[in-house]
Design a protein around this motif. Sequence first.
Motif, short mmCIF file in Angstrom:
data_model
loop_
_atom_site.label_atom_id
_atom_site.label_comp_id
_atom_site.label_asym_id
_atom_site.label_seq_id
_atom_site.Cartn_x
_atom_site.Cartn_y
_atom_site.Cartn_z
N LEU A 264 -7.43 -5.07 71.11
CA LEU A 264 -6.83 -4.14 72.08
C LEU A 264 -6.78 -4.71 73.48
CD1 LEU A 264 -8.50 -0.77 71.00
CD2 LEU A 264 -6.17 -1.53 70.53
N GLY A 265 -7.41 -5.85 73.71
CA GLY A 265 -7.47 -6.36 75.08
C GLY A 265 -8.46 -5.56 75.91
N LEU A 266 -9.51 -5.02 75.27
CA LEU A 266 -10.49 -4.20 75.98
C LEU A 266 -11.86 -4.86 76.04
CD1 LEU A 266 -9.66 -0.67 74.50
CD2 LEU A 266 -9.15 -1.49 76.80
N GLY A 267 -12.08 -5.88 75.22
CA GLY A 267 -13.42 -6.46 75.09
C GLY A 267 -14.01 -6.94 76.40
N LEU A 268 -13.24 -7.75 77.15
CA LEU A 268 -13.77 -8.30 78.40
C LEU A 268 -13.88 -7.22 79.48
CD1 LEU A 268 -12.02 -11.79 78.57
CD2 LEU A 268 -14.43 -11.29 78.15
N TYR A 269 -12.95 -6.27 79.47
CA TYR A 269 -13.03 -5.16 80.42
C TYR A 269 -14.32 -4.36 80.20
CZ TYR A 269 -12.21 -0.50 82.34
OH TYR A 269 -12.35 0.70 82.99
N ILE A 270 -14.58 -4.00 78.94
CA ILE A 270 -15.81 -3.25 78.62
C ILE A 270 -17.05 -4.09 78.93
CG2 ILE A 270 -17.12 -2.22 76.73
CD1 ILE A 270 -14.39 -1.51 75.44
N SER A 271 -16.99 -5.38 78.58
CA SER A 271 -18.14 -6.25 78.83
C SER A 271 -18.46 -6.32 80.32
CB SER A 271 -17.85 -7.66 78.29
OG SER A 271 -17.69 -7.65 76.89
N GLU A 272 -17.44 -6.48 81.15
CA GLU A 272 -17.69 -6.55 82.59
C GLU A 272 -18.30 -5.25 83.11
OE1 GLU A 272 -15.36 -8.23 86.46
OE2 GLU A 272 -14.32 -6.64 85.36
N GLN A 273 -17.79 -4.11 82.64
CA GLN A 273 -18.32 -2.83 83.09
C GLN A 273 -19.78 -2.65 82.67
OE1 GLN A 273 -16.55 -0.88 85.20
NE2 GLN A 273 -15.09 -2.55 85.06
N ILE A 274 -20.11 -3.11 81.47
CA ILE A 274 -21.51 -3.03 81.00
C ILE A 274 -22.41 -3.90 81.87
CG2 ILE A 274 -23.06 -3.67 79.12
CD1 ILE A 274 -20.81 -2.84 77.17
N VAL A 275 -21.96 -5.13 82.16
CA VAL A 275 -22.77 -6.05 82.97
C VAL A 275 -22.93 -5.50 84.39
CG1 VAL A 275 -22.83 -8.35 83.98
CG2 VAL A 275 -22.16 -8.06 81.59
N LEU A 276 -21.85 -4.96 84.95
CA LEU A 276 -21.93 -4.38 86.30
C LEU A 276 -22.89 -3.19 86.32
CD1 LEU A 276 -18.17 -4.48 87.40
CD2 LEU A 276 -20.03 -5.90 88.27
N ALA A 277 -22.89 -2.41 85.25
CA ALA A 277 -23.81 -1.26 85.18
C ALA A 277 -25.26 -1.71 85.16
CB ALA A 277 -23.50 -0.43 83.93
N HIS A 278 -25.52 -2.96 84.77
CA HIS A 278 -26.88 -3.52 84.79
C HIS A 278 -27.17 -4.22 86.11
CE1 HIS A 278 -26.71 -2.90 80.41
NE2 HIS A 278 -28.03 -2.99 80.42
N GLY A 279 -26.21 -4.18 87.07
CA GLY A 279 -26.41 -4.88 88.33
C GLY A 279 -26.18 -6.37 88.24
N GLY A 280 -25.49 -6.79 87.18
CA GLY A 280 -25.24 -8.22 86.98
C GLY A 280 -23.80 -8.61 87.25
N SER A 281 -23.43 -9.78 86.75
CA SER A 281 -22.06 -10.27 86.94
C SER A 281 -21.63 -11.09 85.74
CB SER A 281 -21.97 -11.13 88.21
OG SER A 281 -22.75 -12.32 88.06
N ILE A 282 -20.32 -11.20 85.55
CA ILE A 282 -19.75 -12.04 84.49
C ILE A 282 -18.55 -12.76 85.08
CG2 ILE A 282 -18.38 -10.10 83.63
CD1 ILE A 282 -18.55 -11.36 80.83
N ASP A 283 -18.47 -14.06 84.84
CA ASP A 283 -17.33 -14.82 85.35
C ASP A 283 -16.92 -15.88 84.34
OD1 ASP A 283 -18.94 -17.20 85.78
OD2 ASP A 283 -19.76 -16.19 87.52
N VAL A 284 -15.79 -16.50 84.63
CA VAL A 284 -15.24 -17.50 83.72
C VAL A 284 -14.83 -18.73 84.51
CG1 VAL A 284 -12.92 -16.49 83.89
CG2 VAL A 284 -13.49 -17.95 81.94
#
Length: 393
Positions: A357-377
Amino acid sequence: MLSHIQAKLLIVDDLPENLLALQALVKGSDREVYQAQSADQALSLLLEHEFALAILDVQMPGMNGFELAELMRGTEKTKNIPIVFVSAAGREMNYAFKGYESGAVDFLHKPLDNQAVKSKVAVFVDLFRQRKALDQQLQALEHSREEQEQLLTQLQVTRRELEHAVRMRDDFMSIVSHEVRTPLNGLILETQLRKLHLAQDNADAFTLDKMRAMVERDERQINSLIRLIEDMLDVSRIRTGKLSIRPSKFDLTQLVAGLVENFVAQAAAAGSLIEFKAEAPLMGVWDEFRIEQVVANLLTNALRYGASHPVRVRAFELQGLACIEVRDQGIGISAQNQQRIFQQFERVVSSPGNGGLGLGLYISEQIVLAHGGSIDVESVEGQGATFTVRLPL
């Protein structure tokens, strides 16, 4: 409209009795009268107030009326104030000509004609009030124009947002219909095939080995449907601020190692393998289920776009942060797409071999942000991609 506008008048004369007499002539309910007995006092008042008219005595000790008028005409704040000169000198002194040269609009001789003075002052007061009313109307029109421009800009932004939302909805429905249809088609075909075998009393089609294979295929299709539904539910939770985070203490290294082991079969099916490296346990407090969801998304993408090359996974601590690095050697991601892929319904490529669906990275980023973290590529097109998740311990 003019009734609320008060006009201010300035009268300047070195003799107090002249000021009192002149004030009695020019006073009114629609005006305020200010007095000055010298040019210096007059200048102070001129800089402090906005006057509709200045009535100046010509003969004053120190700076006379003509010199004061020249100063007024040379100052930005006072250069447009109408000036009326008053003089007791005879007409033969030719003061009137000099007064007009100094910028006066009128010249009055003493003794004053009371009615003429009142009439002339009333004219200048009316002109001032009309000009102020016009200025206020122009300001109101300008303010209205600015508000209309802001409203138009907001409407244009809203229209673009709505158009984008409609496009996203259409894209979403198209993707969902395709992605849901794929596992459903598999289940439908399996069901029709079994019905055909049953109609033909073909018991050989239902041996234990074949039944196990059927169940495995069904389970894969059902899990695909469940994953699609869960992704859509997570997006809904994120939008409404209801994404639940239930932190507990666990070893992140152990979690990633377990996931890598679970992905062995999927990696083999993609013609790849997953290499995992960890230096030490990483104990922290996070939502284990959600972090597992993030890492699983990254592994799935790495195998999907990894072009059958090995995928390398690392878990390590850096500057007080727990880090997970997933590196593939696949098609890579262009600089233009590196921000886009973290948005909803966005994928690097859209092809039958690369679904979702093209949602995996969007959901992943929101989960990481909710933990006070970050995700980048980090990626170069054609040379693979490295995703790094950083979580505070």
